[in-house]
Design a protein around this motif. Structure first.
Motif, mmCIF file in Angstrom:
data_model
loop_
_atom_site.group_PDB
_atom_site.id
_atom_site.type_symbol
_atom_site.label_atom_id
_atom_site.label_comp_id
_atom_site.label_asym_id
_atom_site.label_seq_id
_atom_site.Cartn_x
_atom_site.Cartn_y
_atom_site.Cartn_z
ATOM 1 N N ALA A 1 60.009 53.984 14.342
ATOM 2 C CA ALA A 1 59.318 54.902 15.255
ATOM 3 C C ALA A 1 58.691 54.162 16.427
ATOM 4 O O ALA A 1 58.512 54.723 17.511
ATOM 5 C CB ALA A 1 58.239 55.671 14.487
ATOM 6 N N GLN B 1 62.148 59.373 11.796
ATOM 7 C CA GLN B 1 61.504 58.360 10.956
ATOM 8 C C GLN B 1 59.996 58.579 10.859
ATOM 9 O O GLN B 1 59.396 58.388 9.798
ATOM 10 C CB GLN B 1 61.798 56.959 11.509
ATOM 11 C CG GLN B 1 63.234 56.517 11.347
ATOM 12 C CD GLN B 1 63.622 56.346 9.885
ATOM 13 O OE1 GLN B 1 63.099 55.494 9.191
ATOM 14 N NE2 GLN B 1 64.542 57.179 9.423
ATOM 15 N N LEU B 2 59.379 58.983 11.959
ATOM 16 C CA LEU B 2 57.939 59.219 11.937
ATOM 17 C C LEU B 2 57.604 60.475 11.144
ATOM 18 O O LEU B 2 56.555 60.547 10.497
ATOM 19 C CB LEU B 2 57.400 59.313 13.366
ATOM 20 C CG LEU B 2 55.877 59.181 13.541
ATOM 21 C CD1 LEU B 2 55.334 57.968 12.805
ATOM 22 C CD2 LEU B 2 55.509 59.125 15.015
ATOM 23 N N ARG C 1 63.657 58.055 16.189
ATOM 24 C CA ARG C 1 62.244 57.681 16.102
ATOM 25 C C ARG C 1 61.423 58.847 15.546
ATOM 26 O O ARG C 1 60.569 58.661 14.671
ATOM 27 C CB ARG C 1 61.710 57.287 17.479
ATOM 28 C CG ARG C 1 62.317 56.026 18.067
ATOM 29 C CD ARG C 1 61.759 55.756 19.453
ATOM 30 N NE ARG C 1 60.328 55.492 19.381
ATOM 31 C CZ ARG C 1 59.469 55.740 20.365
ATOM 32 N NH1 ARG C 1 59.892 56.304 21.494
ATOM 33 N NH2 ARG C 1 58.193 55.459 20.215
ATOM 34 N N ILE D 1 56.178 61.800 19.736
ATOM 35 C CA ILE D 1 55.821 60.624 18.935
ATOM 36 C C ILE D 1 54.306 60.519 18.799
ATOM 37 O O ILE D 1 53.769 60.332 17.702
ATOM 38 C CB ILE D 1 56.391 59.339 19.576
ATOM 39 C CG1 ILE D 1 57.917 59.355 19.557
ATOM 40 C CG2 ILE D 1 55.856 58.107 18.859
ATOM 41 C CD1 ILE D 1 58.548 59.297 18.186
#
Length: 254
Positions: free
Chosen positions: A46, A62-63, A59, A97
């Protein structure tokens, strides 16, 4: 585990182009618990902004997985050296993010005093969260309010940092925009949740009542517009109830 974390940080700093390693293989190699190894790799992926092999969607994925892991209190209590990486993601230029990082922090500290204190030990972390409460991005703003509400709940140490960075001023601005004039119901509820968490702190910090009392006319005004049993109405009722029983307020009113 420590070797894995060192690898993740080094890889991020040096911009390694190689794809992230397989978590299960790393767990075997370093003798780390599978879940914590996976979390470390998820956080590294991430954070990989300079790796051309890792897309924004990867990313985010995965986060999101890291967020799911950290909802488990045992995982939240053991992220240790991952905290600085997670806090750094608050400043990521991608709102998705940054928002997920804030949501992960909120999940980690919710009803978890150890994680609340771990957050306090990350220099500037509470200030970063509060600054994002005024973000122009609704995603960041919403998740920052969730993180702040969870962090403040029954935690005087977070409250000390909240006051040190003029958190009351930020909350006052949010009350006048997202609550009194705002149209986004989710943001409105999140702002009132922060007030609710502050109300719960009165037992531990009586000085909170003095600050909350300044907002009492606004709370009563909002309550008049709420339907019986509404979520926002219940939050305000809780705050007013805490104020009513607070000793400093009784002394001020006499």
């Amino acid at each position: 585990m420590e070797k894995l974390l060192q690898w993740s940080i080094k890889a991020q700093e040096e911009g390694m182009a190689a794809p992230p390693p397989d978590p299960k293989q790393l767990a075997i190699l370093f003798g780390a618990p599978d879940e914590l190894a996976e979390m470390a790799v998820e956080l590294h992926t991430a954070s990989s902004t300079q790796n051309e092999h890792i897309t924004l969607d990867q990313r985010i994925e995965q986060l999101e997985s890291f967020h799911d892991h950290v909802e488990n209190i045992d995982n939240a209590n053991n992220i240790g050296s991952m905290w600085p990486v997670l806090i750094k993601l608050i400043d990521d230029p991608e709102p998705e993010i940054s928002g997920l990082a804030l949501s992960s922090i909120g999940a980690a500290v919710q009803n978890n005093r150890k994680s609340q204190l771990d957050l306090c030990n990350q220099e500037g972390a509470v200030a970063k969260i509060i600054s994002k409460c005024e973000s122009k991005s609704v995603i960041e703003k919403k998740q920052a309010l969730f993180a702040l509400s969870s962090a403040l709940s029954h935690c005087p140490e977070v409250y000390d940092q909240f006051t040190a960075v003029k958190g009351w001023e930020v909350l006052s601005n949010l009350l006048n925009t997202d609550v009194m004039k705002g149209t986004n119901s989710a943001l409105r509820t999140r702002v009132l949740s922060v007030f609710n968490s502050l109300g719960m702190l009165i037992e531990d910090r009586s000085d909170v009542a003095i600050e909350l009392k300044k907002f009492k006319p606004d709370f009563e005004k909002i309550l008049k517009t709420e339907e019986d049993g509404s979520t926002d109405g219940e939050k305000i009722i809780t705050v007013l109830s805490c104020l009513q029983t607070a000793k400093p307020i009784k002394l001020l009113e006499e």
